[in-house]
Motif scaffolding. Structure first.
Motif, PDB file in Angstrom:
ATOM      1  N   LEU A  91      13.012   3.847  -4.531  1.00 30.88           N
ATOM      2  CA  LEU A  91      13.467   4.976  -5.581  1.00 30.88           C
ATOM      3  C   LEU A  91      12.504   5.069  -6.494  1.00 30.88           C
ATOM      4  O   LEU A  91      11.966   4.267  -7.052  1.00 30.88           O
ATOM      5  N   MET A 148      18.801   4.148   0.296  1.00 26.68           N
ATOM      6  CA  MET A 148      17.687   4.753  -0.429  1.00 26.68           C
ATOM      7  C   MET A 148      16.853   3.664  -0.763  1.00 26.68           C
ATOM      8  O   MET A 148      17.241   2.751  -1.278  1.00 26.68           O
ATOM      9  N   ASP A 195      14.837  10.474  -8.681  1.00 21.41           N
ATOM     10  CA  ASP A 195      15.863  10.255  -7.799  1.00 21.41           C
ATOM     11  C   ASP A 195      17.212  10.086  -8.629  1.00 21.41           C
ATOM     12  O   ASP A 195      18.431  10.297  -7.812  1.00 21.41           O
TER      13      ASP A 195
END
Length: 119
Positions: A81, A78, A85
């Protein structure tokens, strides 16, 4: 029997990165990541099946799902971010190939790992 164990969650500032890991025991043909924020329904994030991948529009271009069959591990990288999120992230897997982007297609789930993104 399929068992999943997740790791890698934590807290990060907006713009940062995290990598989630999910170790899978047993035979599975598809894997996915879902997430759930407090007061919301579980949301599909990304899936992988027979070398192909699919992503929710909200994470496309920022998240990458991958699977290392030798290590029996599914990853979710990921990047970039955002505070939105923030959620509990769940790994899912199943021996069947269908419904690979829907929670209904998965019978096996991990315990979840928390991801918190601060602004």
């Amino acid at each position: 029997q399929v068992q999943l164990v997740e790791s890698g969650g934590g807290s990060v500032q907006a713009g940062g990165s995290l990598r989630l890991s999910c170790t899978v025991s047993g035979v599975t043909m598809k894997s996915a990541w879902f997430r759930q924020a407090p007061g919301t329904e579980r949301e599909w994030v990304a899936s992988t099946r027979l070398g192909t991948t699919s992503y929710a529009d909200s994470v496309k271009g920022r998240f990458t799902i991958s699977r290392d069959n030798a290590k029996k591990t599914v990853y979710l990288q990921m990047n970039s971010l955002k505070p939105e999120d923030t959620a509990m992230y769940y790994c899912a897997a199943d021996p069947n190939l269908w419904s690979w982007t829907s929670a209904s297609g998965y019978n096996y789930w991990g315990q979840g790992t928390q991801v918190t993104v601060s602004s």
